[in-house]
Every structure is written in C-alpha cells, then in structure tokens.
Write a protein that holds these residues in place. Structure first.
Motif, PDB file in Angstrom:
ATOM      1  N   LEU A 141      -0.782 -16.332  63.031  1.00  0.00           N
ATOM      2  CA  LEU A 141       0.383 -16.998  62.508  1.00  0.00           C
ATOM      3  C   LEU A 141       1.516 -15.915  62.129  1.00  0.00           C
ATOM      4  CD1 LEU A 141      -0.949 -19.645  60.205  1.00  0.00           C
ATOM      5  CD2 LEU A 141       0.145 -19.994  62.401  1.00  0.00           C
ATOM      6  N   GLY A 142       1.012 -14.695  61.823  1.00  0.00           N
ATOM      7  CA  GLY A 142       1.893 -13.500  61.594  1.00  0.00           C
ATOM      8  C   GLY A 142       2.565 -13.119  62.783  1.00  0.00           C
ATOM      9  N   MET A 143       1.627 -12.837  63.803  1.00  0.00           N
ATOM     10  CA  MET A 143       2.103 -12.425  65.278  1.00  0.00           C
ATOM     11  C   MET A 143       2.981 -13.469  65.718  1.00  0.00           C
ATOM     12  SD  MET A 143       1.493 -13.440  68.637  1.00  0.00           S
ATOM     13  CE  MET A 143       0.077 -14.285  68.767  1.00  0.00           C
ATOM     14  N   LEU A 144       2.805 -14.846  65.625  1.00  0.00           N
ATOM     15  CA  LEU A 144       3.892 -15.903  66.148  1.00  0.00           C
ATOM     16  C   LEU A 144       5.087 -15.862  65.149  1.00  0.00           C
ATOM     17  CD1 LEU A 144       1.028 -18.650  66.593  1.00  0.00           C
ATOM     18  CD2 LEU A 144       2.092 -17.358  68.497  1.00  0.00           C
ATOM     19  N   ALA A 145       5.073 -15.406  64.293  1.00  0.00           N
ATOM     20  CA  ALA A 145       6.320 -15.496  63.390  1.00  0.00           C
ATOM     21  C   ALA A 145       7.514 -14.973  63.955  1.00  0.00           C
ATOM     22  CB  ALA A 145       6.252 -15.099  62.064  1.00  0.00           C
ATOM     23  N   SER A 204       3.772 -28.971  66.357  1.00  0.00           N
ATOM     24  CA  SER A 204       4.411 -30.182  65.947  1.00  0.00           C
ATOM     25  C   SER A 204       5.971 -29.986  65.350  1.00  0.00           C
ATOM     26  CB  SER A 204       3.648 -30.912  64.817  1.00  0.00           C
ATOM     27  OG  SER A 204       2.348 -30.925  65.185  1.00  0.00           O
ATOM     28  N   PRO A 205       6.950 -30.194  66.224  1.00  0.00           N
ATOM     29  CA  PRO A 205       8.292 -29.711  65.958  1.00  0.00           C
ATOM     30  C   PRO A 205       9.022 -31.313  65.163  1.00  0.00           C
ATOM     31  CG  PRO A 205       8.581 -30.413  68.340  1.00  0.00           C
ATOM     32  CD  PRO A 205       7.041 -30.264  67.828  1.00  0.00           C
ATOM     33  N   ASN A 206       9.923 -30.762  64.481  1.00  0.00           N
ATOM     34  CA  ASN A 206      10.844 -31.892  63.908  1.00  0.00           C
ATOM     35  C   ASN A 206      10.017 -33.074  63.264  1.00  0.00           C
ATOM     36  OD1 ASN A 206      12.851 -30.219  64.477  1.00  0.00           O
ATOM     37  ND2 ASN A 206      12.878 -30.588  66.773  1.00  0.00           N
ATOM     38  N   ALA A 207      10.126 -34.282  63.991  1.00  0.00           N
ATOM     39  CA  ALA A 207       9.667 -35.448  63.330  1.00  0.00           C
ATOM     40  C   ALA A 207       8.188 -35.513  63.697  1.00  0.00           C
ATOM     41  CB  ALA A 207      10.305 -36.787  64.124  1.00  0.00           C
ATOM     42  N   GLY A 262      17.842 -24.502  65.039  1.00  0.00           N
ATOM     43  CA  GLY A 262      17.739 -25.927  64.114  1.00  0.00           C
ATOM     44  C   GLY A 262      16.489 -26.590  64.090  1.00  0.00           C
ATOM     45  N   ASP A 263      15.662 -26.370  65.083  1.00  0.00           N
ATOM     46  CA  ASP A 263      14.428 -26.874  64.810  1.00  0.00           C
ATOM     47  C   ASP A 263      13.415 -26.428  63.844  1.00  0.00           C
ATOM     48  OD1 ASP A 263      14.672 -28.691  67.296  1.00  0.00           O
ATOM     49  OD2 ASP A 263      13.526 -27.142  68.652  1.00  0.00           O
ATOM     50  N   ILE A 264      12.458 -27.189  63.420  1.00  0.00           N
ATOM     51  CA  ILE A 264      11.422 -26.709  62.745  1.00  0.00           C
ATOM     52  C   ILE A 264      10.083 -27.248  63.512  1.00  0.00           C
ATOM     53  CG2 ILE A 264      12.411 -26.956  60.334  1.00  0.00           C
ATOM     54  CD1 ILE A 264      10.742 -29.372  59.943  1.00  0.00           C
ATOM     55  N   ILE A 265       9.093 -26.228  63.302  1.00  0.00           N
ATOM     56  CA  ILE A 265       7.911 -26.679  63.737  1.00  0.00           C
ATOM     57  C   ILE A 265       6.595 -25.959  62.994  1.00  0.00           C
ATOM     58  CG2 ILE A 265       8.129 -24.334  65.198  1.00  0.00           C
ATOM     59  CD1 ILE A 265       6.477 -25.878  67.563  1.00  0.00           C
ATOM     60  N   SER A 266       5.650 -26.978  62.775  1.00  0.00           N
ATOM     61  CA  SER A 266       4.357 -26.688  62.103  1.00  0.00           C
ATOM     62  C   SER A 266       3.670 -26.238  63.388  1.00  0.00           C
ATOM     63  CB  SER A 266       3.715 -28.145  61.769  1.00  0.00           C
ATOM     64  OG  SER A 266       2.348 -27.964  61.475  1.00  0.00           O
ATOM     65  N   ILE A 267       3.042 -25.166  63.044  1.00  0.00           N
ATOM     66  CA  ILE A 267       1.856 -24.243  63.814  1.00  0.00           C
ATOM     67  C   ILE A 267       0.450 -24.477  62.902  1.00  0.00           C
ATOM     68  CG2 ILE A 267       1.222 -22.312  65.068  1.00  0.00           C
ATOM     69  CD1 ILE A 267       4.215 -21.714  65.591  1.00  0.00           C
ATOM     70  N   ASP A 268      -0.212 -25.277  63.747  1.00  0.00           N
ATOM     71  CA  ASP A 268      -1.471 -25.404  62.844  1.00  0.00           C
ATOM     72  C   ASP A 268      -2.613 -24.488  63.642  1.00  0.00           C
ATOM     73  OD1 ASP A 268      -3.841 -26.208  61.346  1.00  0.00           O
ATOM     74  OD2 ASP A 268      -3.401 -28.218  61.544  1.00  0.00           O
ATOM     75  N   CYS A 269      -3.344 -23.753  63.385  1.00  0.00           N
ATOM     76  CA  CYS A 269      -4.088 -22.914  63.940  1.00  0.00           C
ATOM     77  C   CYS A 269      -5.709 -22.913  63.521  1.00  0.00           C
ATOM     78  CB  CYS A 269      -3.448 -21.355  64.033  1.00  0.00           C
ATOM     79  SG  CYS A 269      -4.407 -20.064  64.792  1.00  0.00           S
ATOM     80  N   PHE A 300     -18.174 -19.709  61.459  1.00  0.00           N
ATOM     81  CA  PHE A 300     -17.544 -20.434  60.656  1.00  0.00           C
ATOM     82  C   PHE A 300     -16.012 -20.236  60.751  1.00  0.00           C
ATOM     83  CE2 PHE A 300     -20.931 -18.734  57.636  1.00  0.00           C
ATOM     84  CZ  PHE A 300     -21.247 -19.960  56.840  1.00  0.00           C
ATOM     85  N   HIS A 301     -15.664 -21.490  60.287  1.00  0.00           N
ATOM     86  CA  HIS A 301     -14.129 -21.759  60.950  1.00  0.00           C
ATOM     87  C   HIS A 301     -12.894 -21.458  59.845  1.00  0.00           C
ATOM     88  CE1 HIS A 301     -14.707 -24.313  64.441  1.00  0.00           C
ATOM     89  NE2 HIS A 301     -15.757 -24.759  63.613  1.00  0.00           N
ATOM     90  N   GLY A 302     -11.823 -20.950  60.416  1.00  0.00           N
ATOM     91  CA  GLY A 302     -10.564 -20.625  59.638  1.00  0.00           C
ATOM     92  C   GLY A 302      -9.596 -21.724  60.069  1.00  0.00           C
ATOM     93  N   ASP A 303      -8.759 -22.202  59.347  1.00  0.00           N
ATOM     94  CA  ASP A 303      -7.815 -23.202  59.812  1.00  0.00           C
ATOM     95  C   ASP A 303      -6.862 -23.481  58.776  1.00  0.00           C
ATOM     96  OD1 ASP A 303      -6.883 -25.808  60.339  1.00  0.00           O
ATOM     97  OD2 ASP A 303      -7.979 -26.757  59.376  1.00  0.00           O
ATOM     98  N   HIS A 304      -5.452 -22.979  59.142  1.00  0.00           N
ATOM     99  CA  HIS A 304      -4.270 -23.257  58.231  1.00  0.00           C
ATOM    100  C   HIS A 304      -3.121 -23.151  58.840  1.00  0.00           C
ATOM    101  CE1 HIS A 304      -3.298 -18.854  57.486  1.00  0.00           C
ATOM    102  NE2 HIS A 304      -4.493 -18.708  57.829  1.00  0.00           N
ATOM    103  N   ALA A 305      -2.006 -23.636  58.397  1.00  0.00           N
ATOM    104  CA  ALA A 305      -0.723 -23.871  59.108  1.00  0.00           C
ATOM    105  C   ALA A 305       0.366 -23.479  58.306  1.00  0.00           C
ATOM    106  CB  ALA A 305      -0.798 -25.490  59.394  1.00  0.00           C
ATOM    107  N   TYR A 306       1.540 -23.305  59.114  1.00  0.00           N
ATOM    108  CA  TYR A 306       2.807 -22.964  58.246  1.00  0.00           C
ATOM    109  C   TYR A 306       3.837 -23.618  59.134  1.00  0.00           C
ATOM    110  CZ  TYR A 306       6.078 -19.884  56.140  1.00  0.00           C
ATOM    111  OH  TYR A 306       7.277 -19.578  55.399  1.00  0.00           O
ATOM    112  N   THR A 307       5.028 -24.214  58.565  1.00  0.00           N
ATOM    113  CA  THR A 307       6.050 -24.808  59.263  1.00  0.00           C
ATOM    114  C   THR A 307       7.117 -23.732  59.228  1.00  0.00           C
ATOM    115  OG1 THR A 307       5.481 -27.087  58.573  1.00  0.00           O
ATOM    116  CG2 THR A 307       7.722 -26.667  59.441  1.00  0.00           C
TER     117      THR A 307
END
Length: 270
Positions: free
Chosen positions: A24-28, A70-73, A88-95, A102-109
């Motif tokens: 997520l940091g790379m994608l930011a 998942s952008p916007n609405a 002006g978009d927002i986008i939730s990125i869930d990774c 074991f799994h890691g799983d978290h998200a940031y908009t």
C-alpha cells in the motif's frame, strides 16, 4: 471457533501484514489522475511476489485480481479495470498477502488529487473510527463493544454504517471467527481471547447505510450513489491489549504525512 495464535504465529502474521503495508505504501505514490486500477493491480501483484509472498485475494472465492479497488460510491470488492482515475476521486485499496501459511489483509482509502471537503471529512472520520474500535479490542470486552464504538462515533457524524459487510478473524484462512461488525451493542457477542487476531474494517457511507451489488457479483456500492470510505488494520490481542500488526506508516512516508495515530497500539517497534 476462535483460533488462538501463539507468539511465534503472531510474528509470522506480522510479516504477512507488513508486506501488505509496504504494498500500500508503494501504491500511495502511484495513485493519481490518469492511472487505471488494472495498472495498480499489476504493480501490487509484482511487489507482493518480489517480497516472497503471493497475493491473498487472487483466486480467493474466484476473485480475478490481486487488489479490491473500489472508487467513490463503491464500498468494497471492486474489480480492477481500465477506467482511469480522475481528480477528486477517492479509492479504497484492499490488499492481501499470504506468506508462511498466514494471511495479511488491510485497506486504505486514498484521495486522488484534491477531493471535496465533505468527502475528505468522511475519510478522516472513518479512519478515526477504526482506532476508536481498536481501543475496544482488549481483554474483558466482546465483539459488540468494538461494533458499538465504531457505530456511535460514525453515526454521531451523520454517516451510514454498512451492516452487510464486516471485519473478521484472520490467520491461516483469510476469514476466520469471529465476525467483527461495525455496529452492535456493548457486552454482546464473542469474548476476546489472548492471542486472537482480527481485521477491523469500518465501511462508512456519506449518506445511507444501504447498499446494492453490481451484476459482476462482486462490487458493492452505496444505494444512493454517495461516496464510501473503508480503512482496515490487522490487530492481535497481546498482554490483554491491541497490538497492531499492520501499519499505514509506509503510506504516510510516501505522501509526506506526519502521524502518531498508531503509537498507542504498538507494544513492539516495527
């Protein structure tokens, strides 16, 4: 049944969670007008594999990609596509990332350029509600204590709290017991146990809490078409207190944001 993790297993889960955090940091720095969610998805898959893990979402329940975008609405479970993001978009990125069984799983908009003030406030309140909920993940409390805290905080700001989608236990499987709703009543639900690991993930809508689903069978949207925000952390119950396994610090470093919001949930330095 809640599956308790050993100290060693929690450290393996921290490693998986931190791969997601770094992804997520790379994608930011890549989230900007003109980029497509498919391009971001390809970057994430390569990054996860280069770090010795495999994408946790790819093929899970037949999901076709490595990221839920998942952008916007759109609330969650959006499928990456070739539509460029715009100012002006927002986008939730869930990774998700799977390593050492074991799994890691978290998200940031993320904000795409400058967003409307009312949308920015939605993001700020939703992220704050995540930490409000995490504070309730402690010995002596129950699932309903977390849900109640998140619901009261977000509804006090006039937002809709999604009911149909919830956080969850995390471990060798992506989804374990218990379910972690973002609404509820104090003192209700399963009791928290030392060594359990959960993903807490508020999903908050600018308008109604009601949702609808696209015909693709995955994408969940707000029923009124207003924006939705989504933030998620992985947390272990250690010494009776919440210990963050994931972090937003790599996102903040990429975006030049200073924050100490995670400090109270760090028993160990990362």
């Amino acid at each position: 049944m809640i599956i308790v993790k050993t100290t060693e297993e929690i450290e393996l889960m921290r490693e998986s969670a931190l791969i997601v955090s770094k992804t997520l940091g790379m994608l930011a720095s890549e989230v900007k007008p003109g980029v497509t969610t498919l391009q971001l998805d390809a970057l994430a898959e390569a990054f996860i594999r280069d770090h010795g893990a495999v994408p946790g979402f790819l093929g899970l329940y037949d999901f076709p990609n490595s990221l839920c975008m998942s952008p916007n609405a759109q609330i969650v479970h959006g499928i990456p596509n070739n539509t460029p993001l715009v100012e002006g978009d927002i986008i939730s990125i869930d990774c998700g990332a799977f390593k050492n069984d074991f799994h890691g799983d978290h998200a940031y908009t993320f904000e795409v350029g400058e967003v409307a003030p009312e949308t920015k406030k939605l993001l700020d309140v939703t992220k704050a509600s995540l930490y409000v909920g995490i504070r309730e993940f402690k010995s002596g409390n129950r699932v309903g204590d977390v849900g109640y805290a998140i619901q009261k905080f977000t509804e006090d700001h006039g937002y809709g709290v999604v009911r149909e989608l919830v956080g969850h236990g995390l471990g060798r499987k992506m989804h374990e017991d218990p379910e972690m709703p973002n609404y509820g009543k104090r003192g209700r639900g399963k009791k928290f146990i030392e060594g359990m690991v959960v993903a807490i993930e508020p999903m908050t809508n600018l308008g109604t809490h009601r949702i609808k689903q696209l015909k693709d069978g995955w994408t969940i949207l707000t029923a009124d078409g207003k924006p939705s925000a989504h933030f998620e952390h992985d947390i272990a119950l250690v010494n009776g207190k919440p210990e963050l396994l994931s972090t937003f610090k790599y996102i903040y470093e990429a975006l030049g944001i200073e924050s100490n919001e995670e400090d109270e949930f760090r028993q160990l330095k990362i």
